[in-house]
Design a protein around this motif. Structure first.
Motif, PDB file in Angstrom:
ATOM      1  N   GLN A 470       0.836  -1.202   0.000  1.00  0.00           N
ATOM      2  CA  GLN A 470       0.000   0.000   0.000  1.00  0.00           C
ATOM      3  C   GLN A 470       0.870   1.251   0.000  1.00  0.00           C
ATOM      4  O   GLN A 470       2.059   1.181   0.278  1.00  0.00           O
ATOM      5  N   THR A 489       0.734   9.976   5.445  1.00  0.00           N
ATOM      6  CA  THR A 489      -0.586   9.348   5.275  1.00  0.00           C
ATOM      7  C   THR A 489      -0.402   7.905   4.849  1.00  0.00           C
ATOM      8  O   THR A 489       0.383   7.623   3.947  1.00  0.00           O
ATOM      9  N   GLU A 491      -2.545   3.892   4.231  1.00  0.00           N
ATOM     10  CA  GLU A 491      -3.846   3.304   3.875  1.00  0.00           C
ATOM     11  C   GLU A 491      -4.142   2.131   4.788  1.00  0.00           C
ATOM     12  O   GLU A 491      -4.840   1.195   4.417  1.00  0.00           O
ATOM     13  N   GLY A 494      -6.244   2.466  10.278  1.00  0.00           N
ATOM     14  CA  GLY A 494      -6.740   3.667  10.980  1.00  0.00           C
ATOM     15  C   GLY A 494      -6.681   3.473  12.498  1.00  0.00           C
ATOM     16  O   GLY A 494      -6.355   2.378  12.983  1.00  0.00           O
ATOM     17  N   ASP A 542      -8.485  13.716  10.749  1.00  0.00           N
ATOM     18  CA  ASP A 542      -9.569  12.819  10.360  1.00  0.00           C
ATOM     19  C   ASP A 542      -9.454  12.450   8.895  1.00  0.00           C
ATOM     20  O   ASP A 542      -9.174  13.303   8.057  1.00  0.00           O
ATOM     21  N   MET A 543      -9.679  11.170   8.600  1.00  0.00           N
ATOM     22  CA  MET A 543      -9.610  10.723   7.213  1.00  0.00           C
ATOM     23  C   MET A 543     -11.009  10.392   6.737  1.00  0.00           C
ATOM     24  O   MET A 543     -11.808   9.847   7.489  1.00  0.00           O
ATOM     25  N   GLN A 544     -11.279  10.727   5.494  1.00  0.00           N
ATOM     26  CA  GLN A 544     -12.597  10.382   4.928  1.00  0.00           C
ATOM     27  C   GLN A 544     -12.739   8.870   4.833  1.00  0.00           C
ATOM     28  O   GLN A 544     -13.752   8.305   5.186  1.00  0.00           O
ATOM     29  N   GLN A 545     -11.653   8.226   4.302  1.00  0.00           N
ATOM     30  CA  GLN A 545     -11.703   6.766   4.178  1.00  0.00           C
ATOM     31  C   GLN A 545     -10.737   6.150   5.183  1.00  0.00           C
ATOM     32  O   GLN A 545     -10.270   6.823   6.070  1.00  0.00           O
ATOM     33  N   ALA A 546     -10.467   4.839   4.984  1.00  0.00           N
ATOM     34  CA  ALA A 546      -9.564   4.141   5.906  1.00  0.00           C
ATOM     35  C   ALA A 546      -8.175   4.770   5.836  1.00  0.00           C
ATOM     36  O   ALA A 546      -7.840   5.458   4.877  1.00  0.00           O
ATOM     37  N   GLY A 547      -7.375   4.515   6.831  1.00  0.00           N
ATOM     38  CA  GLY A 547      -6.016   5.026   6.832  1.00  0.00           C
ATOM     39  C   GLY A 547      -5.794   6.003   7.965  1.00  0.00           C
ATOM     40  O   GLY A 547      -6.716   6.331   8.710  1.00  0.00           O
ATOM     41  N   THR A 548      -4.550   6.416   8.067  1.00  0.00           N
ATOM     42  CA  THR A 548      -4.187   7.340   9.148  1.00  0.00           C
ATOM     43  C   THR A 548      -3.346   8.454   8.560  1.00  0.00           C
ATOM     44  O   THR A 548      -2.531   8.210   7.660  1.00  0.00           O
TER      45      THR A 548
END
Ligand code: ADP
Length: 563
Positions: A470, A489, A491, A494, A542-548
């Protein structure tokens, strides 16, 4: 009183003699003076005739103070006194009034004309005729509500202190305090505590089972629209507020729900006190004491008492919090020791294993394949590197604790540091796609090794917790004219919202969610400390999708890093 009648027992109420100079209690005190004293005393003096019919013959002006009814109201209505006494006390009261009770004073609860409950001490003695028949009684009635309340309050404080000293659980403490407070001091009692972001109503208690439904609704009606004006004032000024007679608006204190407010209004709130929960200068929240219709109207004495109760509750909550924090810290330390021992032992065990393989081959005289030697040495290098990093982390934590971590600052482009960290991460061969993207030179005055250490920690985590192949992105840019930003960032899985602040704590590791990977829970703590030493920050975005996404901000070069 008839001249012929000579009281044999108890006090005798002097009647004005024909000649005012006669019959005075003593030569120095005139009859008039004596009468004035009696009439203006805070107690009530009376005579109650039993024959030929039962009626008050004399009642001093103190009746107004003690019961709220003027003497003529008493004289006109013989049943007035009995109507003020609770039915269960009537037999005792009857015995007192008719001279059949012992001469000892007795305290009976009565209701004042204004509806408030009062404690009255009755001291009656029988007046007998020549045949020894009781023909009347004479009594002194004193309002001992304040005394009774003071001793009740002392008992309440001691009961509260006793339960508090035995409890270290915040919820139990609040239940215990409110359970003692109602009904002794309040009909309802509410506790609101300051949380991280808002004031939460955490406990509501009532003495009356008939109010259970309203109380249950109040318990769940959070202060969603923010605390009332009254609560806000108490929290801001840190001083208690007394509302002797609340208006409909002041009932907002309880809830913004109009229907619930109507229900509360129907129950009838007589007065209320809101006191701050203060320990030294720390404000924990507020406590609201409510007296309902027919309850006492709170006065300034009650405010001091409410303040004392709230202070007692606040220090118990504080001690409970402190002991649970201490307990948690001790537990965390224990866990850390076992994690650290495990983390250090694993690479050392691997090192020993590799060494032993080589030794065995040497002692057997077997020729060793140079490729195998290269593999063993690479593994040795990796494992010693791991141990060194772990030891470095421990040393950094101790340097930070004692303030001995020094920074060697130099002006440098943040992109250069990001590329250095990315290259080292790629060299680990984890299979992740690591990109650096930069908007141009972003000059900062920092210790490059320390900032690289921050990025390495963030990249290590992104690699550790994110699946292979990833992407991991490092973005370098400027937030504005004063701040530089570098964001890492991934993927990966989170981090749960409720864990996002705690992961920056020393030794803290997320126990659920992210798979368990090696580490001692120190990386993010150290990273944040390093950023703060440079006048910057590290936060999770804050992330919209998964991940940090971890964002590090640092002052731009011409900014004062101390700011
Ligand atoms: P450790 O060295 O144990 O990883 P850190 O302080 O670096 O300690 O991180 C604390 C915790 O935060 C980790 O235990 C992990 O659960 C979580 N964490 C940190 N970075 C990430 C990430 N990129 N993705 C998922 N979880 C992460």
């Amino acid at each position: 009183m008839d001249d012929a009648e000579t009281p044999r027992v108890g006090l005798s109420i002097p009647q004005q003699p024909q000649d005012p100079s006669e019959g005075a209690p003593c030569p120095e005190m005139s009859w008039q003076r004596f009468r004035d004293l009696v009439e203006h005393a805070g107690f009530l003096l009376c005579r109650y005739d039993l024959t030929p019919e039962r009626a008050f013959r004399y009642i001093s002006a103190g009746a107004g103070t003690v019961f709220g009814y003027a003497p003529n109201e008493w004289l006109a209505n013989p049943a007035l006194l009995t109507s003020m006494v609770d039915a269960s006390d009537l037999p005792t009261f009857e015995a007192v009034l008719t001279g059949h009770h012992s001469a000892e004073p007795i305290t009976i609860a009565v209701r004042h004309k204004d509806g408030s409950p009062r404690w009255i001490e009755f001291e009656f003695s029988a007046v007998t005729d020549e045949q020894g028949v009781t023909v009347a009684t004479e009594g002194i009635l004193r309002d001992v509500t304040a005394l009774r309340r003071a001793s009740d309050m002392r008992r309440l404080v001691s009961a509260v202190s006793k339960t508090l000293s035995g409890s270290h659980d915040e919820d139990h403490i609040l239940q215990d305090v409110t359970r003692h407070v109602v009904p002794r001091f309040a009909d309802w009692c509410m506790v609101s505590l300051l949380g991280e972001h808002q004031l939460r109503r955490v406990e509501v208690a009532s003495a009356d089972p008939a109010h259970a439904a309203v109380i249950e609704r109040l318990r769940h009606a959070q202060l969603a629209q923010g605390p009332s004006e009254l609560l806000t004032t108490v929290l801001r000024t840190r001083t208690p507020v007394l509302i002797a007679q609340p208006t409909a608006d002041q009932l907002l204190e309880f809830t913004h729900d109009a229907d619930l407010r109507d229900q509360i209004q129907a129950v009838g709130v007589r007065s209320l006190i809101v006191a701050p929960l203060l320990v030294h200068d720390r404000l924990l929240g507020a406590m609201t004491f409510v007296s309902l219709a027919h309850g006492p109207r709170y006065d300034s004495g009650d405010v001091s008492f409410a303040e004392e109760l709230a202070a007692l509750a606040a220090s118990a909550i504080d001690i409970a919090r402190f002991s649970s924090e201490a307990h948690e810290a001790a537990q965390l330390r224990e866990e850390f020791l076992s994690v650290a021992a495990h983390e250090l032992k694993t690479p050392i065990t691997n090192l020993r294993g590799l060494g032993q393989v080589l030794m065995r081959r040497l002692s057997r005289g077997t020729t060793i394949d140079p490729e195998r030697v290269r593999e063993v040495l690479t593994a040795l290098d990796q494992q010693t590197g791991k141990v060194t990093r772990l030891i470095e982390q421990l040393l950094d934590v101790s340097r930070m604790r004692y303030g001995s971590l020094e920074l060697n600052r130099t002006v440098i482009d943040l992109t250069t540091i990001a590329e250095g960290a990315a290259n080292s991460a790629r060299a680990l061969g984890s299979g992740h796609n690591i990109h650096v993207s930069s908007t141009g030179p972003v000059m900062v005055l920092v210790d490059p090794l320390r900032i690289e250490q921050v990025l390495t920690n963030l990249l290590d985590n992104a690699i550790k917790y994110g699946p292979r192949a990833q992407s991991i992105t490092i973005d370098v840019d400027k937030v504005d004219a004063t701040q530089a930003r570098i964001a890492v960032t991934d993927e990966g899985p989170g981090i749960p919202v409720e864990e996002r602040e705690r992961i920056f704590d020393r030794f803290y590791q997320v126990r659920s969610g992210a798979r368990k990977a090696s580490g001692m829970g120190l990386g993010l703590y150290i990273s944040r400390q390093i950023a703060e030493m440079h006048g910057g920050t590290v936060v999770i975005q804050d992330m919209q999708q998964a991940g940090t996404r971890f964002v590090v901000t640092l002052p731009l070069q011409d900014q004062d890093p101390g700011k």
